[in-house]
Scaffold this active site. Structure first.
Site, mmCIF file in Angstrom:
data_model
loop_
_atom_site.group_PDB
_atom_site.id
_atom_site.type_symbol
_atom_site.label_atom_id
_atom_site.label_comp_id
_atom_site.label_asym_id
_atom_site.label_seq_id
_atom_site.Cartn_x
_atom_site.Cartn_y
_atom_site.Cartn_z
ATOM 1 N N GLY A 15 0.814 -1.216 0.000
ATOM 2 C CA GLY A 15 0.000 0.000 0.000
ATOM 3 C C GLY A 15 0.845 1.262 0.000
ATOM 4 N N GLU A 36 9.643 3.777 6.973
ATOM 5 C CA GLU A 36 9.688 2.315 6.795
ATOM 6 C C GLU A 36 11.014 1.806 7.356
ATOM 7 O OE1 GLU A 36 7.872 -0.528 5.316
ATOM 8 O OE2 GLU A 36 9.636 -1.327 6.348
ATOM 9 N N GLN A 44 4.540 -11.065 -0.835
ATOM 10 C CA GLN A 44 4.027 -12.134 0.026
ATOM 11 C C GLN A 44 3.112 -13.141 -0.688
ATOM 12 O OE1 GLN A 44 2.425 -10.170 3.664
ATOM 13 N NE2 GLN A 44 3.739 -8.451 3.129
ATOM 14 N N CYS A 160 -5.009 -12.228 3.364
ATOM 15 C CA CYS A 160 -5.293 -13.284 2.393
ATOM 16 C C CYS A 160 -5.992 -14.475 3.064
ATOM 17 C CB CYS A 160 -4.043 -13.745 1.663
ATOM 18 S SG CYS A 160 -4.515 -14.723 0.225
ATOM 19 N N ASP A 313 -3.960 -3.771 4.820
ATOM 20 C CA ASP A 313 -4.295 -4.724 5.873
ATOM 21 C C ASP A 313 -4.686 -4.074 7.194
ATOM 22 O OD1 ASP A 313 -3.596 -6.586 3.993
ATOM 23 O OD2 ASP A 313 -1.729 -7.208 4.977
ATOM 24 N N LYS A 321 -8.373 -8.850 3.261
ATOM 25 C CA LYS A 321 -7.130 -8.077 3.294
ATOM 26 C C LYS A 321 -6.150 -8.671 2.291
ATOM 27 C CE LYS A 321 -7.631 -7.117 8.262
ATOM 28 N NZ LYS A 321 -8.017 -5.705 8.153
ATOM 29 N N THR A 322 -6.050 -8.048 1.120
ATOM 30 C CA THR A 322 -5.145 -8.586 0.086
ATOM 31 C C THR A 322 -4.447 -7.453 -0.658
ATOM 32 O OG1 THR A 322 -6.790 -8.518 -1.688
ATOM 33 C CG2 THR A 322 -6.710 -10.545 -0.387
ATOM 34 N N ALA A 324 -4.437 -7.429 -3.807
ATOM 35 C CA ALA A 324 -5.362 -7.160 -4.905
ATOM 36 C C ALA A 324 -6.355 -6.060 -4.519
ATOM 37 C CB ALA A 324 -6.108 -8.443 -5.270
ATOM 38 N N CYS A 357 -8.872 -13.341 -4.418
ATOM 39 C CA CYS A 357 -8.111 -14.392 -3.776
ATOM 40 C C CYS A 357 -7.799 -15.468 -4.824
ATOM 41 C CB CYS A 357 -8.958 -14.974 -2.642
ATOM 42 S SG CYS A 357 -8.033 -16.135 -1.665
HETATM 43 C C1 LIG Z 1 1.080 -16.307 2.836
HETATM 44 C C2 LIG Z 1 0.435 -15.098 2.219
HETATM 45 C C3 LIG Z 1 -0.240 -15.213 1.018
HETATM 46 C C4 LIG Z 1 -0.838 -14.116 0.443
HETATM 47 N N1 LIG Z 1 -1.460 -14.276 -0.762
HETATM 48 C C5 LIG Z 1 -1.986 -13.208 -1.389
HETATM 49 C C6 LIG Z 1 -2.526 -13.327 -2.690
HETATM 50 O O1 LIG Z 1 -2.510 -14.403 -3.278
HETATM 51 N N2 LIG Z 1 -3.045 -12.227 -3.276
HETATM 52 C C7 LIG Z 1 -3.044 -11.010 -2.668
HETATM 53 O O2 LIG Z 1 -3.506 -10.037 -3.251
HETATM 54 N N3 LIG Z 1 -2.548 -10.858 -1.413
HETATM 55 C C8 LIG Z 1 -2.004 -11.925 -0.771
HETATM 56 N N4 LIG Z 1 -1.438 -11.768 0.467
HETATM 57 C C9 LIG Z 1 -1.672 -10.515 1.222
HETATM 58 C C10 LIG Z 1 -0.817 -9.320 0.806
HETATM 59 O O3 LIG Z 1 0.540 -9.651 0.808
HETATM 60 C C11 LIG Z 1 -1.096 -8.191 1.781
HETATM 61 O O4 LIG Z 1 -2.490 -7.976 1.839
HETATM 62 C C12 LIG Z 1 -0.412 -6.884 1.393
HETATM 63 O O5 LIG Z 1 0.979 -7.051 1.326
HETATM 64 C C13 LIG Z 1 -0.755 -5.802 2.401
HETATM 65 O O6 LIG Z 1 -0.121 -4.610 2.104
HETATM 66 P P1 LIG Z 1 0.082 -3.512 3.250
HETATM 67 O O7 LIG Z 1 0.754 -2.355 2.590
HETATM 68 O O8 LIG Z 1 -1.181 -3.296 3.979
HETATM 69 O O9 LIG Z 1 1.069 -4.233 4.264
HETATM 70 P P2 LIG Z 1 2.492 -4.881 3.974
HETATM 71 O O10 LIG Z 1 2.706 -5.126 2.524
HETATM 72 O O11 LIG Z 1 2.623 -6.032 4.908
HETATM 73 O O12 LIG Z 1 3.505 -3.738 4.379
HETATM 74 C C14 LIG Z 1 3.535 -3.125 5.637
HETATM 75 C C15 LIG Z 1 4.845 -2.347 5.735
HETATM 76 O O13 LIG Z 1 4.790 -1.514 6.887
HETATM 77 C C16 LIG Z 1 6.022 -1.580 7.549
HETATM 78 N N5 LIG Z 1 5.836 -1.257 8.973
HETATM 79 C C17 LIG Z 1 5.384 -2.077 9.953
HETATM 80 N N6 LIG Z 1 5.416 -1.445 11.139
HETATM 81 C C18 LIG Z 1 5.872 -0.195 10.886
HETATM 82 C C19 LIG Z 1 6.154 0.934 11.719
HETATM 83 N N7 LIG Z 1 5.986 0.888 13.052
HETATM 84 N N8 LIG Z 1 6.605 2.059 11.127
HETATM 85 C C20 LIG Z 1 6.794 2.122 9.785
HETATM 86 N N9 LIG Z 1 6.583 1.077 8.967
HETATM 87 C C21 LIG Z 1 6.122 -0.065 9.515
HETATM 88 C C22 LIG Z 1 6.490 -3.019 7.339
HETATM 89 O O14 LIG Z 1 7.886 -3.132 7.512
HETATM 90 C C23 LIG Z 1 6.037 -3.277 5.913
HETATM 91 O O15 LIG Z 1 7.036 -2.962 4.969
HETATM 92 C C24 LIG Z 1 -0.785 -12.849 1.069
HETATM 93 C C25 LIG Z 1 -0.092 -12.717 2.266
HETATM 94 C C26 LIG Z 1 0.537 -13.817 2.835
HETATM 95 C C27 LIG Z 1 1.300 -13.654 4.112
#
Ligand SMILES: Cc1cc2nc3c(=O)[nH]c(=O)nc-3n(C[C@H](O)[C@H](O)[C@H](O)COP(=O)(O)OP(=O)(O)OC[C@H]3O[C@@H](n4cnc5c(N)ncnc54)[C@H](O)[C@@H]3O)c2cc1C
Length: 420
Positions: A15, A36, A44, A160, A313, A321-322, A324, A357
């Site tokens: 995101g 970050e 992931q 996911c 997420d 939460k994905t 996508a 998904c």
């Molecule tokens: C096993 C698995 C399978 C998956 N399969 C799919 C799939 O098939 N299709 C799909 O669309 N999604 C899938 N996902 C889900 C997808 O990866 C997540 O929904 C997505 O990465 C979420 O993005 P985000 O930016 O919310 O969080 P993230 O990508 O997790 O990023 C969060 C970031 O915030 C940083 N952070 C954390 N705490 C702090 C802090 N205190 N200060 C500053 N930065 C911080 C972290 O270091 C990280 O870099 C899967 C996930 C897993 C684990």
């Protein structure tokens, strides 16, 4: 070190990077800081394939530095507190940073303490999780010689939501190829009430479960893992009309006591750990009672602080939460932020809860669940260009999409701020 940014983004995951990249594409003059702490960014979604031995873990990682968009300041630090009433974020070592607009996307954290015995057990011996160490999952699958292969997920929301069952299907297919499926009980136990909320997808998955001879157990909420004796404990939450009696001496060795506690012995266990918002988010005023960031479901603007947006997420959005979902959320956040900067009203209310998904159901097979807030099946019309006319049915072309095309689109389009 700067102490103020026009836009401060928290989190360099899917995101955060995508939002910063799209903002810079729209206007290079924007003054953006991105907080970050991590050196590495992971794709992931491919961890499911890593756990099944069909994708290289190293290929899921890229240096964070290579993804921070040009012109964005990387504040390599942890956010530690959110003070939206002062427009300030505190950090671990860079002090307080103020902002005009805040974009929150720090993802979620695994909290193994919410299941007794899990902290000690996870990623050791026969207990594995694609959420924490997919390479260990693959070792566990390879070492499995038959018996109970137990797959489960927690009662908290997880990222996911399909991932805990995807690895169960892949494992069953792997055991089939190895010739040990007939000596195995592949069990998928979930606190959920159905295998999948979208009707068309559910029908396909029930057939997949039948094909592998899997044991599907809804209303099973895991609360304790006894790793030493290899037993998992669940609270049985089924209402009276949905209860399925557990026969004494059944072949799984499953038991139930007078308090509705079910025990299942396992020879291997895969589970998604319980998941929550990060502590600095939970401790802030931005969250709902369950600890997730409360934004408008359609504009992604915070319900109380107009200059705060959140996606991914960490949000309380009632959809899966994905990554996508984030793909569809980012353009809305970007649009609305730019409107606010121009002193216009937030206009884009178009997020409909889209999430998707990719349910791998075996090696070379996949079903693509795409849906909205109401769990309507909403397949992307572009799939027809790939000669996929019904993505609710298993298809090898969907597997190609998952294994090759989506990672390519992620690194080369989404992370670069291009619309896909
Ligand atoms: C096993 C698995 C399978 C998956 N399969 C799919 C799939 O098939 N299709 C799909 O669309 N999604 C899938 N996902 C889900 C997808 O990866 C997540 O929904 C997505 O990465 C979420 O993005 P985000 O930016 O919310 O969080 P993230 O990508 O997790 O990023 C969060 C970031 O915030 C940083 N952070 C954390 N705490 C702090 C802090 N205190 N200060 C500053 N930065 C911080 C972290 O270091 C990280 O870099 C899967 C996930 C897993 C684990």
């Amino acid at each position: 070190m700067k102490k103020h940014y026009q836009i401060l983004v928290i989190g360099g995951g899917t995101g955060g990077i995508m939002t910063a990249a799209q903002l810079m594409k729209k206007n290079k003059k924007l003054d953006i800081g991105l907080v970050e702490p991590a050196d590495t960014h992971y794709y992931q979604p491919a961890w499911t394939l890593v756990g099944a031995g069909t994708y290289d873990y190293e290929k899921t990682a890229r240096p964070m530095a290579s993804l921070i968009p040009k012109g964005v300041d990387w504040v390599k630090d942890y956010a530690t507190a959110l003070k939206p009433e002062k427009n300030v974020v505190s950090t671990k070592s860079s002090g307080d940073i103020s902002y005009d607009y805040l974009v929150l996307s720090p993802g979620l954290v695994n909290d193994t303490s919410l299941i007794e015995g899990l902290t000690e057990a996870i990623d050791k011996g026969v207990v594995c999780s694609n959420y924490t160490d997919p390479e260990h999952t693959w070792k566990v699958l390879q070492n499995f010689k038959g018996g109970n292969a137990l797959f489960t997920q927690p009662s908290t929301p997880i990222k996911c939501g399909g991932a805990p069952q995807k690895i169960a299907y892949l494992a069953a297919d792997y055991f089939r190829k190895k010739g040990i499926l007939k000596d195995s009980n592949v069990i998928f136990a979930t606190p959920g009430t159905v295998i999948f909320g979208v009707q068309q997808i559910k029908e396909t998955l029930l057939k997949v479960i039948d094909r592998y001879g899997m044991h599907f157990r809804p209303y099973y909420a895991p609360f304790k893992i006894d790793a030493e004796n290899q037993i998992a404990y669940f609270k049985y939450t089924a209402p009276a009309d949905k209860r399925v009696p557990i026969q004494e001496g059944n072949k799984i060795g499953e038991t139930i006591d007078e308090k509705d506690v079910i025990s299942i012995p396992f020879d291997m266990l895969h589970l998604a750990p319980p998941q929550t918002a990060p502590k600095f988010v939970k401790d802030s005023v931005l969250v709902n009672e369950a600890g997730w960031v409360e934004v408008d479901h359609h504009s992604l603007q915070h319900v109380a602080f107009a200059n705060v947006f959140s996606l991914g997420d960490v949000t309380a959005l009632p959809t899966a939460k994905t990554g996508a979902a984030i793909r569809k959320q980012v353009p809305i956040v970007v649009d609305n932020l730019l409107s606010l900067i121009k002193q216009e009203a937030v206009k884009n209310h178009s997020y409909n809860g889209y999430s998707s998904c990719p349910l791998v159901t075996g090696y070379g097979k996949m079903v693509l669940a795409e849906f909205d807030y109401k769990n309507n099946f909403t397949p992307d019309p572009k799939l027809k260009q790939m000669l996929i006319f019904d993505s609710s049915k298993e298809h090898w072309r969907l597997w190609i999409l998952k294994k090759y095309m989506l990672p390519y689109l992620y690194w080369n389009k989404m992370m670069k701020g291009k619309n896909v």
